[in-house]
Motif scaffolding. Structure first.
Motif, PDB file in Angstrom:
ATOM      1  N   GLU A 125       0.862  -1.116  -0.126  1.00  0.00           N
ATOM      2  CA  GLU A 125      -0.083  -0.114   0.150  1.00  0.00           C
ATOM      3  C   GLU A 125       0.931   1.277   0.168  1.00  0.00           C
ATOM      4  O   GLU A 125       0.573   2.338  -0.613  1.00  0.00           O
ATOM      5  CB  GLU A 125      -0.852  -0.141   1.293  1.00  0.00           C
ATOM      6  CG  GLU A 125      -1.995  -1.125   1.029  1.00  0.00           C
ATOM      7  CD  GLU A 125      -2.877  -0.938   2.340  1.00  0.00           C
ATOM      8  OE1 GLU A 125      -3.019  -0.224   3.109  1.00  0.00           O
ATOM      9  OE2 GLU A 125      -3.685  -2.098   2.221  1.00  0.00           O
ATOM     10  N   MET A 126       2.006   1.241   0.615  1.00  0.00           N
ATOM     11  CA  MET A 126       2.785   2.405   0.598  1.00  0.00           C
ATOM     12  C   MET A 126       3.483   2.708  -0.849  1.00  0.00           C
ATOM     13  O   MET A 126       3.628   3.586  -1.228  1.00  0.00           O
ATOM     14  CB  MET A 126       3.944   2.026   1.629  1.00  0.00           C
ATOM     15  CG  MET A 126       3.488   2.354   3.185  1.00  0.00           C
ATOM     16  SD  MET A 126       5.005   1.984   4.372  1.00  0.00           S
ATOM     17  CE  MET A 126       5.754   3.535   4.031  1.00  0.00           C
ATOM     18  N   ILE A 127       3.878   1.505  -1.302  1.00  0.00           N
ATOM     19  CA  ILE A 127       4.302   1.650  -2.813  1.00  0.00           C
ATOM     20  C   ILE A 127       3.400   2.219  -3.674  1.00  0.00           C
ATOM     21  O   ILE A 127       3.768   2.972  -4.582  1.00  0.00           O
ATOM     22  CB  ILE A 127       4.870   0.280  -3.266  1.00  0.00           C
ATOM     23  CG1 ILE A 127       6.025  -0.047  -2.547  1.00  0.00           C
ATOM     24  CG2 ILE A 127       5.533   0.241  -4.424  1.00  0.00           C
ATOM     25  CD1 ILE A 127       6.570  -1.595  -2.642  1.00  0.00           C
ATOM     26  N   ASP A 128       2.228   1.985  -3.344  1.00  0.00           N
ATOM     27  CA  ASP A 128       0.955   2.249  -4.667  1.00  0.00           C
ATOM     28  C   ASP A 128       0.324   3.504  -3.909  1.00  0.00           C
ATOM     29  O   ASP A 128      -0.733   3.878  -4.593  1.00  0.00           O
ATOM     30  CB  ASP A 128       0.148   1.207  -4.713  1.00  0.00           C
ATOM     31  CG  ASP A 128       0.815  -0.164  -5.304  1.00  0.00           C
ATOM     32  OD1 ASP A 128       1.597  -0.033  -6.126  1.00  0.00           O
ATOM     33  OD2 ASP A 128       0.365  -1.210  -5.060  1.00  0.00           O
ATOM     34  N   ASN A 129       0.734   4.131  -3.153  1.00  0.00           N
ATOM     35  CA  ASN A 129       0.005   5.252  -2.531  1.00  0.00           C
ATOM     36  C   ASN A 129      -0.182   6.538  -3.597  1.00  0.00           C
ATOM     37  O   ASN A 129       0.533   6.544  -4.373  1.00  0.00           O
ATOM     38  CB  ASN A 129       1.004   5.638  -1.199  1.00  0.00           C
ATOM     39  CG  ASN A 129       1.996   6.649  -1.429  1.00  0.00           C
ATOM     40  OD1 ASN A 129       1.925   8.022  -1.444  1.00  0.00           O
ATOM     41  ND2 ASN A 129       3.023   6.135  -1.640  1.00  0.00           N
ATOM     42  N   THR A 130      -0.956   7.458  -3.319  1.00  0.00           N
ATOM     43  CA  THR A 130      -1.359   8.729  -3.990  1.00  0.00           C
ATOM     44  C   THR A 130      -1.306   9.879  -2.976  1.00  0.00           C
ATOM     45  O   THR A 130      -2.017  10.613  -3.344  1.00  0.00           O
ATOM     46  CB  THR A 130      -2.672   8.580  -4.656  1.00  0.00           C
ATOM     47  OG1 THR A 130      -3.659   8.390  -3.680  1.00  0.00           O
ATOM     48  CG2 THR A 130      -2.465   7.423  -5.840  1.00  0.00           C
ATOM     49  N   GLU A 131      -0.578   9.727  -1.877  1.00  0.00           N
ATOM     50  CA  GLU A 131      -0.516  10.883  -1.157  1.00  0.00           C
ATOM     51  C   GLU A 131       0.295  12.109  -1.609  1.00  0.00           C
ATOM     52  O   GLU A 131       1.121  11.898  -2.194  1.00  0.00           O
ATOM     53  CB  GLU A 131       0.323  10.548   0.142  1.00  0.00           C
ATOM     54  CG  GLU A 131      -0.702   9.456   1.068  1.00  0.00           C
ATOM     55  CD  GLU A 131      -1.669   9.938   1.608  1.00  0.00           C
ATOM     56  OE1 GLU A 131      -1.735  11.147   2.029  1.00  0.00           O
ATOM     57  OE2 GLU A 131      -2.592   9.014   1.695  1.00  0.00           O
ATOM     58  N   GLY A 132      -0.532  13.341  -1.492  1.00  0.00           N
ATOM     59  CA  GLY A 132       0.085  14.576  -1.897  1.00  0.00           C
ATOM     60  C   GLY A 132       0.016  14.585  -3.753  1.00  0.00           C
ATOM     61  O   GLY A 132       0.206  15.759  -3.862  1.00  0.00           O
ATOM     62  N   VAL A 133      -0.870  13.731  -4.231  1.00  0.00           N
ATOM     63  CA  VAL A 133      -1.128  13.824  -5.788  1.00  0.00           C
ATOM     64  C   VAL A 133      -2.563  14.460  -5.578  1.00  0.00           C
ATOM     65  O   VAL A 133      -3.448  13.622  -5.358  1.00  0.00           O
ATOM     66  CB  VAL A 133      -0.956  12.654  -6.355  1.00  0.00           C
ATOM     67  CG1 VAL A 133      -1.414  12.722  -7.920  1.00  0.00           C
ATOM     68  CG2 VAL A 133       0.540  12.079  -6.393  1.00  0.00           C
TER      69      VAL A 133
END
Length: 867
Positions: free
Chosen positions: A758-766
């Protein structure tokens, strides 16, 4: 001149007869100990062993207490290779643990015939020599010099010439007159004096005058002068120094001859059983803990700690806990972001980007930073030797030829990009040059200080722990450079035999009910800790407290005056800690081992226990309020354990049930029987064992399941310590997810693997795009171009241009974003011709890849179309 007469040689001496040959004397026949049914007695440790004897009679009296027994038979216990017989006895002894008797085998010389003489055992006389009267000089303590006096008995301390007085806890003969002291007495009689008699706790001068609280030994008769031309003998000089020290020191109080009493709130006076230290005006007075002294109600030591539900508070003041169903389907990434301080993420991003710019590398976004940490977490899921670069390409070595090497190219982060980020990673700010006046160790500690401070501040602001807080220590594994011998690497290296790992020590506090760490404190060494202590506003007050007390108060400071109970092991537990924590508005329960100042350890050791669950308690009465504020326990389980508590009073807790296999049947071939052992315990001890392992369990998950310290290899000490703190956050994320999400049922290993995904596929800040990604087939060729990010219609050519199914791969080009050199197959649908692949292609990376070029292009070139 005549020559001197020659000296005649002396005649040879006659030969000496050879010494008589030593022969073994056999025991005379008819020894009364050999008769079956004879009554004998022996020291407990000679037939029970040291450990069982100390559990029953305490560490002080286990080798001084006799136990009665009855002889069964005499037998020869000679080993097969021995030449001579070794006679032993099979005896039924009656220790308190087996009132009906238990059969033991013991050497005959360790038994004495007859009943135990009256007054032999220290428990019979109620004598506590180490408690109220212990004036043994530390310089000569443990001396093995034995000097006989005029009566021919031995004195087990170093004495001066002329039969000077002794200073021991055993029966001694002092002075030339040969008068004796009773058991447990001390005598300061000088050589040539009359050797006055002194009872326990009352020292006597040479003329027999007892030394009271107002008298001193200054009137004692001085020793006889030494011969002319010679200095004082070493022993005589040593005793003179002892006399001078004792003259100015206060006289120790004897509770047997001069009893003291403590007044309760209702006016009742109760006798003081223990005084530690043994001075009337300085000692802490302990009385028997019973219904009269402890009383009832909810004040004093009977107070009930706060009972509250733990929760994590979000930025919108929402409570993340089991009771809030809104978070019952929270993702693993969300649990990590709840536990990770947002300010620390921003600090890491700013410091790392600064170093990336210095190396002419593209900067990171928040989404890419979380992805980088996810890749680091994913690397710990593989047990591989070698370097980190072996995780890319699939050609790295593994421990088995049947296990393929991982290929992290599938994460979307190339090896070179990962290495650039790893080399530029920073967790805390440190100036390049050491400021003037700052030590080298303090300058190195700056690499981790900001992370620890951000962690503590975030937990204090957002986390509400339960009613119990556990204080303990953790170790971050490190075997590189460090220590005080070299100004490189870890500034303070900790190595303890009782710890499974060596490296950097972190003192921490955890919520007992949730297991989440709530405060951290780096152990930086004595010099650095003293420097930091001197800068605090309450430095003078902190110097009056011991180190363990200051640590407990620092770790629980955000929750002071809340009525919670603080649980600490022997590294923090003491009477001073209990007092200060109670003064700070909380309660304390701890296991006392070595910090026995003001604690009635010697008195509690005198208690005789018969079975597991037996206990004895003393309580302390506050002279100002006349209310019982502390209670000390001695409780027997596998061994004798001592506790200090300021809550729960004498309330009984739930018994301990343990299932054990026992050989109940004496038949050698009989099967074992499973029995259930029930051990009663007080409520205070029950609460201690319920919460004492909170930090240890978290450490076990971090070290044995997460294994950041072992599998994420580095030669930089600050990376190891910072990733150790990050490992604590990963572990807290598992605790939060496990206790908040409905029916998670995930082991730590499974949770960490899925969290990495989940951290690799995250979209935080996008920022989410209003135009979706479409394929050329979905577009209507007759319509006007729309603002979409679509895949190009241009196809590859040449070698490797076909997919596995035979179709041709889409063409690629470099992203048009500033500073982004990634290859992409997506173009702007409004700027790129929909059917003519020969026209210019406007390449942009897809959202979620860490590049914001597509968002910037839309807002700049197509803002009217999107309005």
């Amino acid at each position: 001149m005549a020559d001197p007469p020659q000296q005649q040689p002396s005649p040879p001496s006659p030969p000496q007869p050879p010494p008589p040959k030593r022969t073994r004397t056999t025991k005379k026949a008819g020894d009364p100990r050999d008769v079956p049914g004879a009554t004998v007695h022996a020291l407990a440790h000679t037939f029970m062993g040291k450990s069982p004897a100390s559990h029953i009679f305490g560490n002080i009296n286990y080798n001084k207490t006799y136990v009665r027994g009855t002889v069964i038979e005499r037998f020869n216990s000679k080993k097969p290779a021995a030449k001579n017989a070794q006679w032993s006895l099979r005896v039924t002894f009656y220790p308190p643990s087996h009132p009906d008797g238990k059969e033991y085998e013991i050497l005959r010389q360790h038994c004495k015939h007859g009943e135990i003489p009256a007054g032999t055992n220290p428990q019979d006389n109620n004598i506590y020599p180490s408690l109220s009267l212990d004036v043994s000089d530390p310089v000569i303590r443990g001396s093995t010099t034995y000097v006989p006096n005029a009566m021919g008995t031995a004195d087990n301390s170093s004495t001066a010439a002329g039969g000077a007085g002794s200073n021991t806890d055993a029966s001694n003969v002092s002075g030339n007159s040969g008068e004796t002291n009773v058991s447990g007495t001390n005598n300061n009689g000088d050589g040539g004096g009359s050797g006055g008699v002194a009872t326990q706790g009352n020292a006597a001068t040479g003329d027999g005058t007892p030394i009271t609280e107002t008298s001193t030994v200054s009137d004692a008769v001085p020793p006889p002068p030494a011969a002319a031309g010679s200095g004082p003998a070493p022993q005589q000089q040593q005793q003179q120094q002892q006399r001078r020290r004792r003259t100015g020191a206060p006289t120790k109080h004897n509770l047997l001859t001069h009893p003291l009493k403590a007044k309760l709130r209702n006016g009742t006076e109760v006798p003081v059983l223990s005084l530690n230290p043994p001075y009337k005006d300085e000692g802490t007075k302990w009385v028997d803990a019973n219904a009269t002294t402890v009383g009832t109600g909810n004040d004093g030591v009977n107070a009930k700690p706060l009972q509250t539900q733990w929760y994590h508070k979000t930025s919108f003041n929402e409570k993340v806990c089991k009771e809030n169903e809104k978070f019952s389907e929270m993702s693993r990434l969300q649990s990590f972001l709840h536990m990770m301080p947002p300010a620390q993420l921003q600090t890491m991003l700013d410091l790392t980007n600064t170093r990336l710019r210095e190396k002419s590398q593209p900067e990171m976004t928040k989404q890419e930073l979380i992805k980088f940490l996810g890749v680091c977490l994913l690397m710990t899921r593989f047990d591989m030797p070698g370097r980190k670069r072996d995780f890319w390409g699939g050609d790295g070595a593994t421990y088995s030829k049947h296990v393929p090497a991982p290929d992290l190219n599938s994460t979307g982060m190339k090896r070179h990009r990962f290495e650039h980020k790893w080399g530029a990673l920073r967790f805390s700010f440190q100036p390049e040059t050491r400021p003037e006046g700052m030590s080298d160790a303090a300058h190195r500690w700056m690499l981790v200080d900001d992370f620890a401070e951000a962690f503590n501040k975030y937990r204090a602001d957002t986390f509400n722990p339960s009613g119990s807080i556990c204080v303990d220590e953790s170790i971050v594994r490190w075997f590189g450079f460090g220590g005080k011998f070299v100004n490189k690497g870890l500034p303070h290296y900790v190595e303890m035999e009782r710890k499974p790992e060596d490296g950097c020590e972190i003192q921490d506090a955890a919520c007992v009910d949730s297991g989440i760490m709530i405060q951290l404190k780096l152990v930086k060494g004595k010099e650095e800790d003293d420097r930091l202590e001197s800068k605090k506003p309450d430095a003078a007050q902190r110097r009056c407290r011991n180190h363990g007390t200051n640590v407990v108060l620092d770790l629980t400071k955000p929750w002071s005056n809340t009525g919670r109970e603080v649980i600490g092991d022997s590294a923090f537990a003491s009477v001073m800690t209990a007092r200060e924590v109670k003064r700070d508005g909380n309660h304390f329960i701890g296991c006392v081992k070595t910090a026995t100042k003001n604690f009635p350890a010697e008195h509690l050791e005198q208690a005789v226990f018969a079975q597991r669950g037996d206990r004895v308690a003393l309580c302390h009465v506050d002279e100002a309020t006349r209310c019982t504020d502390m209670i000390s326990w001695a409780w027997l389980d596998r061994n004798r354990r001592k506790f200090i508590a300021t809550a729960h009073g004498l309330e009984e807790g739930k018994p301990i049930f343990r299932e054990r296999w026992r050989q109940v049947d004496d038949d050698p071939n009989a099967p074992p029987t499973q029995v259930c052992i029930q051990i009663p315990q007080p409520l205070a001890i029950e609460r201690y064992y319920e919460g004492a392992g909170a930090v240890d369990v978290s450490n076990k998950v971090r070290q044995n399941e997460l294994m950041l310290d072992r599998r994420l290899k580095t030669d930089k000490w600050d990376y190891r310590v910072n990733f150790g703190i990050l490992g604590i956050i990963f572990t807290d994320s598992w605790y939060l997810y496990q206790q908040t999400v409905a029916e998670p049922d995930e082991c730590p290993n499974e949770f960490f693997s899925k969290l990495a995904d989940e951290m690799i596929d995250n979209t935080e800040g996008v920022r989410p795009s209003r135009a979706r990604v479409v394929s050329p087939a979905e577009m209507d060729m007759d319509d006007e171009p729309v603002v979409v990010l679509r895949q190009t219609i241009r196809k590859r050519s040449g070698k490797g241009s076909n997919n596995a199914d035979g179709s041709t791969k889409a063409g690629t080009g470099r992203c048009a974003g500033k500073g982004c050199n990634h290859q992409t197959s997506f173009v702007c649908g409004a700027c790129t011709h929909a059917t003519d692949s020969a026209q210019k292609q406007h390449w942009y990376c897809r959202p979620g890849k860490g590049c914001t070029a597509w968002e910037d292009h839309k807002n700049c070139m197509h803002s009217d179309a999107l309005a």
